[in-house]
Design an enzyme around this catalytic site. Structure first.
Site, PDB file in Angstrom:
ATOM      1  N   GLU B 226       0.871  -1.188   0.000  1.00 46.97           N
ATOM      2  CA  GLU B 226       0.000   0.000   0.000  1.00 46.97           C
ATOM      3  C   GLU B 226       0.895   1.221   0.000  1.00 46.97           C
ATOM      4  O   GLU B 226       2.066   1.135   0.342  1.00 46.97           O
ATOM      5  CB  GLU B 226      -0.843   0.065   1.278  1.00 46.97           C
ATOM      6  CG  GLU B 226      -1.744  -1.084   1.562  1.00 46.97           C
ATOM      7  CD  GLU B 226      -2.087  -1.123   3.052  1.00 46.97           C
ATOM      8  OE1 GLU B 226      -2.352  -0.055   3.646  1.00 46.97           O
ATOM      9  OE2 GLU B 226      -2.043  -2.215   3.623  1.00 46.97           O
ATOM     10  N   LYS B 228       2.426   4.417   1.632  1.00 44.54           N
ATOM     11  CA  LYS B 228       2.628   4.870   3.005  1.00 44.54           C
ATOM     12  C   LYS B 228       2.230   6.339   3.059  1.00 44.54           C
ATOM     13  O   LYS B 228       2.911   7.197   2.528  1.00 44.54           O
ATOM     14  CB  LYS B 228       4.079   4.699   3.446  1.00 44.54           C
ATOM     15  CG  LYS B 228       4.266   5.180   4.862  1.00 44.54           C
ATOM     16  CD  LYS B 228       5.644   4.977   5.387  1.00 44.54           C
ATOM     17  CE  LYS B 228       5.745   5.408   6.852  1.00 44.54           C
ATOM     18  NZ  LYS B 228       4.770   6.364   7.324  1.00 44.54           N
ATOM     19  N   ARG B 233      -1.571   8.427  12.033  1.00 44.66           N
ATOM     20  CA  ARG B 233      -2.160   7.111  12.245  1.00 44.66           C
ATOM     21  C   ARG B 233      -3.362   7.257  13.159  1.00 44.66           C
ATOM     22  O   ARG B 233      -3.290   7.947  14.178  1.00 44.66           O
ATOM     23  CB  ARG B 233      -1.096   6.223  12.895  1.00 44.66           C
ATOM     24  CG  ARG B 233      -1.490   4.783  13.078  1.00 44.66           C
ATOM     25  CD  ARG B 233      -1.197   3.997  11.830  1.00 44.66           C
ATOM     26  NE  ARG B 233      -1.532   2.591  11.991  1.00 44.66           N
ATOM     27  CZ  ARG B 233      -0.669   1.666  12.411  1.00 44.66           C
ATOM     28  NH1 ARG B 233       0.560   2.007  12.734  1.00 44.66           N
ATOM     29  NH2 ARG B 233      -1.030   0.406  12.489  1.00 44.66           N
ATOM     30  N   ARG B 248      -2.089   7.477  17.366  1.00 42.98           N
ATOM     31  CA  ARG B 248      -1.119   6.450  17.732  1.00 42.98           C
ATOM     32  C   ARG B 248      -0.544   6.698  19.115  1.00 42.98           C
ATOM     33  O   ARG B 248      -0.151   5.775  19.808  1.00 42.98           O
ATOM     34  CB  ARG B 248       0.012   6.446  16.696  1.00 42.98           C
ATOM     35  CG  ARG B 248       0.701   5.141  16.590  1.00 42.98           C
ATOM     36  CD  ARG B 248       1.949   5.280  15.782  1.00 42.98           C
ATOM     37  NE  ARG B 248       3.062   5.650  16.633  1.00 42.98           N
ATOM     38  CZ  ARG B 248       4.265   5.916  16.197  1.00 42.98           C
ATOM     39  NH1 ARG B 248       4.504   5.911  14.906  1.00 42.98           N
ATOM     40  NH2 ARG B 248       5.229   6.214  17.028  1.00 42.98           N
ATOM     41  N   GLU B 276      -5.202   5.878   8.301  1.00 45.37           N
ATOM     42  CA  GLU B 276      -4.416   7.104   8.343  1.00 45.37           C
ATOM     43  C   GLU B 276      -5.356   8.291   8.154  1.00 45.37           C
ATOM     44  O   GLU B 276      -6.124   8.322   7.190  1.00 45.37           O
ATOM     45  CB  GLU B 276      -3.378   7.077   7.207  1.00 45.37           C
ATOM     46  CG  GLU B 276      -2.331   8.147   7.289  1.00 45.37           C
ATOM     47  CD  GLU B 276      -1.057   7.657   7.992  1.00 45.37           C
ATOM     48  OE1 GLU B 276      -1.045   6.502   8.482  1.00 45.37           O
ATOM     49  OE2 GLU B 276      -0.104   8.447   8.058  1.00 45.37           O
ATOM     50  N   LYS B 399       7.904  -0.680   6.597  1.00 46.06           N
ATOM     51  CA  LYS B 399       7.720   0.533   5.811  1.00 46.06           C
ATOM     52  C   LYS B 399       8.925   0.656   4.894  1.00 46.06           C
ATOM     53  O   LYS B 399      10.064   0.403   5.298  1.00 46.06           O
ATOM     54  CB  LYS B 399       7.526   1.773   6.693  1.00 46.06           C
ATOM     55  CG  LYS B 399       8.486   1.953   7.835  1.00 46.06           C
ATOM     56  CD  LYS B 399       8.069   3.138   8.693  1.00 46.06           C
ATOM     57  CE  LYS B 399       9.014   3.265   9.873  1.00 46.06           C
ATOM     58  NZ  LYS B 399       8.573   4.201  10.877  1.00 46.06           N
TER      59      LYS B 399
END
Ligand SMILES: [Zn+2]
Ligand SMILES: [Zn+2]
Lengths: 335, 530
Positions: B226, B228, B233, B248, B276, B399
């Site tokens: 996906e 980033k 978050r 987060r 996100e 990531k």
């Protein structure tokens, strides 16, 4: 200002006597406050320091042309009268008093006003102009008493012994290391020293300074035979390969910087002990007052802030750029 | 307070995780339930309400310590922590207090009910009976911020050990909107009712940066890729007809993003989505600076809501019809997520973060290179067979960010750091060349090793041209590579640009000043990436 002393590119200079004090570039005649590397540099033609300071300087600088002087002894150099007075910083350390035509200056070098039980205790000297350090010239730097720190230090060592660990303490090899040795309680275990520390110990013992018994950690050293001991080593040796021979260790670091949590954490030792050979905030201010000086010249440390404070409370103070402080790895954070 | 101060010291003075965990475990085995609960609360970012302003504390401390206010401020800027600065400048205590942590907190709570003049009297009294470490902790409680370097992870590990429970269970129990007023140690940690709190989020799964080539992850068909996203978050919790949005950092941000209220119209109860939060222009995220305008606001003015509307780009489904889905493999969670989100209309506040199509790793490498065009920072790679784990774990999520942009710049000003680096020069201003001039364009203060900072500190001391208070102008000489994540036009800056996350990535000993980049180079980067 009449200029019995002036500030030059090479260091603090006395035109009347044609000499420098703790210069950082090679000069013909250098008066040295003490044997630390940022004050006693190599390359000068002639050196003058206290009798007590010279042996270490010879050890560090090799074959230098030197002259010793007793504390308080007056010496005429050109048109200047010079004398050296205890600075309480390390064994042999001195403040340098310079008098020219009735005008009196004192250059403090590094100093501390409390008695550490090893160095010749500090003596205040009256003057018109005082050149002071300000390594710890902030009100957050105030030192606990030596007795209090000694208690913590010995408790930590005893705890290490109980945990089956070797205590390893990082400190300057000249001055701080010996001061710490005298603070330790030898009934807990043996005191071991890195060879750099032991070399200084030998010199100081030969001069008559009373130091506890130590065991040098030489090539063939057997760590197993000295369980329950404490090791005193230069800061750089902590966490190095050298330290591995002791098995499980707990590391301590002794310096005025340990007063700040941030620096304790950066040092990443297991324990930080607040113990410094420099004057704390209270010490700096009380000593400046005791000199009776009107003009204050501020060298290494928090010079800008300290100078501003001095001006606010009625002194004529200014910053003097110098190259003292932190010239070698060994001295980093160790003040 | 003594026991808590001893715990703090044991944790703070050691660098060894094992020592810290042991100290915490011992504490959790011996302290009273109330003290334990408060300790957990403090170490997980919960704290009593602030009863005094930091301005008042500064003034009072200055008065008691007989240190002028400006000098206190200067000390603070070097120490880097107000609570510590005050603890250090105050005179030593003259009596000792035996109050427990919980009693001191009750003292703080009561403080809020008093007249301002009485508050001062109480605080001065407290200062006069606490040892420096206790005083530091007390000041930390007073000033609110209680980040003292104990990670929640260590605390959780120790707590799990002390009460003999699974670490992941404890992590989950500690999530959510509880305070020591709403729960007891018994109900929070020991009682068997994890659904007690409707708003409680799940612990986030965090990825590591991929340091190898993606080929080393094995078969490409086992992986989902996906974009980033460059937002924040968020976890959207829909239960009992209410919605909660968590960041987060476990901060409840529901009120900052009122758009999310409408998710209740589209999604069933018992749904928890990981995704996100981004500012959205209808087709693409708008860039982090737009979202930033939203983050700082507790309430959002209408105009901002229109200028920077936010949505949640959903990438994982953690709870479905009230069932915890985290143990199911990603393939299954993803299928359920798509079934839930794909049918939603374009104006729904939740949209699907697309999975990228790729047949081989090379095709993914090519797509990654276009991330900036998609307003993304790079890619996320997730193992399709993996469950949703708690915390930062290696192996299943990676990531794979784009390499940062870089520019070679000349150091022209230096300033001392604070806290950890109080006696080193660490804050620098950098310039690019413009003919014979140097144009400052960014500051940077991280990226070098301690050894490099020591070296540059010595150099700065000897090469200062001029001082402006704490700032030193130095001889332009050293060239550093500055890495950054983005570049924007900024009329507030002399150079006309602002960088995102600038840091020193390399000290270019090999480059003379004449080879540093120019203002034209910088403007060209603005054209391309701005
Ligand atoms: Zn010295
Ligand atoms: Zn010095």
């Amino acid at each position: 200002m009449n200029g019995a002393l002036i500030f030059t590119e090479k260091g603090i200079y006395c035109p009347a006597g044609d000499f420098y004090i703790d210069p950082w570039r090679p000069v013909d005649r250098a008066l040295i406050t003490h044997g630390h590397a940022d004050h006693a540099r190599s390359g000068h033609q002639r050196y003058l320091a206290t009798h007590q300071a010279l042996p270490v300087m010879h050890h560090r600088l090799g074959d230098i042309q030197s002259q010793g002087i007793a504390y308080g002894e007056r010496l005429k150099i050109g048109d200047a009268t010079v004398s050296l007075h205890p600075a309480g910083h390390i064994p042999g350390s001195a403040q340098i008093r310079v008098e020219v035509g009735g005008e009196i200056w004192v250059v403090s070098g590094d100093y501390k006003v409390t008695d550490d039980g090893l160095s010749e205790p500090f003596e205040p000297v009256k003057c018109h102009s005082f050149v002071t350090e300000s390594t710890f010239g902030l009100p957050v730097f105030t030192w606990p008493s030596q007795a209090e720190v000694a208690k913590d230090l010995n408790q930590w060592w005893a705890d290490c012994v109980a945990d089956g660990k070797t205590a390893i303490l990082g400190a300057y090899s000249l001055g701080k290391a010996q001061r710490l040795m005298k603070m330790l309680d030898p009934s807990i275990g043996p005191i071991m020293t890195h060879t750099a520390v032991e070399a200084t110990n030998a010199i100081l013992r030969a001069q008559g300074y009373a130091l506890p018994d130590t065991i040098a950690v030489t090539q063939d050293f057997d760590a197993k035979a000295h369980k329950g001991g404490i090791v005193i080593a230069p800061p750089a040796a902590l966490g190095s390969n050298w330290a591995k021979k002791f098995g499980p260790v707990s590391s301590g670091f002794a310096s005025g910087w340990m007063r700040l949590r941030g620096i304790r954490r950066r040092r990443a030792a297991d324990r930080g002990f607040v113990i410094s050979d420099h004057a704390d905030w209270t010490g700096l201010l009380s000593e400046i007052k005791n000199t009776g000086a009107e003009n204050i010249y501020v060298t290494h440390g928090y010079t800008d802030i300290f100078t501003q404070h001095l001006n606010n409370i009625g002194y004529k103070a200014q910053v003097v750029p110098t190259e003292f402080g932190d010239t070698d790895q060994d001295s980093e954070d160790a003040a | 307070m003594k026991a808590f101060a001893d715990l703090f010291q044991a944790i703070d003075q050691s660098t060894k995780t094992s020592v810290k965990v042991t100290a915490l475990t011992d504490y959790f085995r011996t302290a009273s339930d109330d003290d334990k609960l408060w300790t957990i609360a403090l170490f997980s970012g919960r704290r009593p309400k602030r009863a005094v302003t930091t301005t008042q504390l500064r003034e009072w401390a200055s008065e008691v310590a007989d240190v002028p206010l400006w000098l206190l401020e200067e000390s603070y800027s070097i120490v880097g922590d107000l609570a510590e600065t005050i603890a250090l400048i105050l005179p030593p205590p003259h009596t000792r207090s035996n109050l427990s942590l919980t009693q001191w907190i009750a003292f703080l709570v009561e403080l809020a009910t008093l007249e301002p003049e009485q508050r001062k009297g109480r605080i001065l009294q407290a200062w006069s009976q606490l040892e420096p470490t206790e005083r530091f902790l007390f000041n930390k409680l007073l000033t609110g911020g209680f980040r003292i370097g104990v990670s929640q992870k260590l605390m959780t590990r120790a707590l799990a050990k002390a009460v003999d429970q699974d670490e992941a269970t404890i992590v989950h129990r500690l999530m959510g909107g509880w305070t020591p007023k709403t729960v007891t140690f018994q109900s929070l940690i020991l009682d068997d009712d994890p659904t007690a709190d409707l708003s409680r989020p799940y612990p986030f799964y965090l990825a590591y940066q991929l340091e190898t080539e993606p080929e080393e992850l094995g078969q490409q068909e086992n992986w989902q890729a996906e974009w980033k996203w460059d937002g924040i978050r968020g976890q959207l919790v829909l239960r009992g007809g209410q919605h909660h949005l968590w960041s987060r950092g476990e901060e409840l941000i529901t009120d900052r993003f009122p758009e999310m209220a409408r998710s209740l119209d589209f999604l069933p109860d018992g749904t928890v989505i990981d995704g996100e939060v981004v500012a959205w222009d209808g087709a693409q995220p708008m860039g982090f600076n737009k979202l930033q305008q939203r983050i700082g606001r507790k309430t959002v003015p209408k105009k901002l809501l229109k200028d920077a509307p936010a949505i949640l780009l959903a990438y994982d489904l953690l709870e479905h019809n009230g069932q915890d889905l985290r143990d199911a493999p990603l393939r299954q969670r993803r299928a359920a997520l798509e079934a839930l989100i794909a049918p939603l209309p374009d104006d729904a506040p939740v949209r699907l973060s697309p999975a990228l199509h790729f047949n081989h790793w090379q095709s993914l490498t090519d797509q990654r290179a276009t991330a900036r065009d998609h307003k993304a920072e790079g890619l996320m790679l997730k193992n399709l067979d993996a469950p949703y784990l708690a915390g930062r774990k290696k192996g299943d999520w990676w990531k794979w960010k784009l390499d940062p942009l870089t520019i070679d710049a000349v150091m022209i000003y230096a300033q001392q750091g604070h806290g950890r680096r109080a006696n080193l020069f660490t804050d620098f201003t950098f310039a690019v060349r413009n003919g014979d001039d140097l144009v400052p364009f960014t500051k940077a203060y991280s990226g070098l090793t301690d050894a490099e900072f020591r070296k540059i500190t010595q150099w700065v001391r000897k090469n200062t041209i001029q001082r402006f208070g704490p700032v030193r102008q130095v001889t332009p000489h050293h060239v550093f590579e500055i890495a950054f994540e983005g570049i924007q036009k900024s009329p507030r800056h002399k150079s006309g640009v602002a960088l995102r996350f600038p840091r020193m990535s390399r000290w270019r000993h090999d480059k003379p000043m004449s080879e540093a980049n120019t203002l034209d180079d910088l403007n060209a980067m603005l054209e391309t990436y701005g």
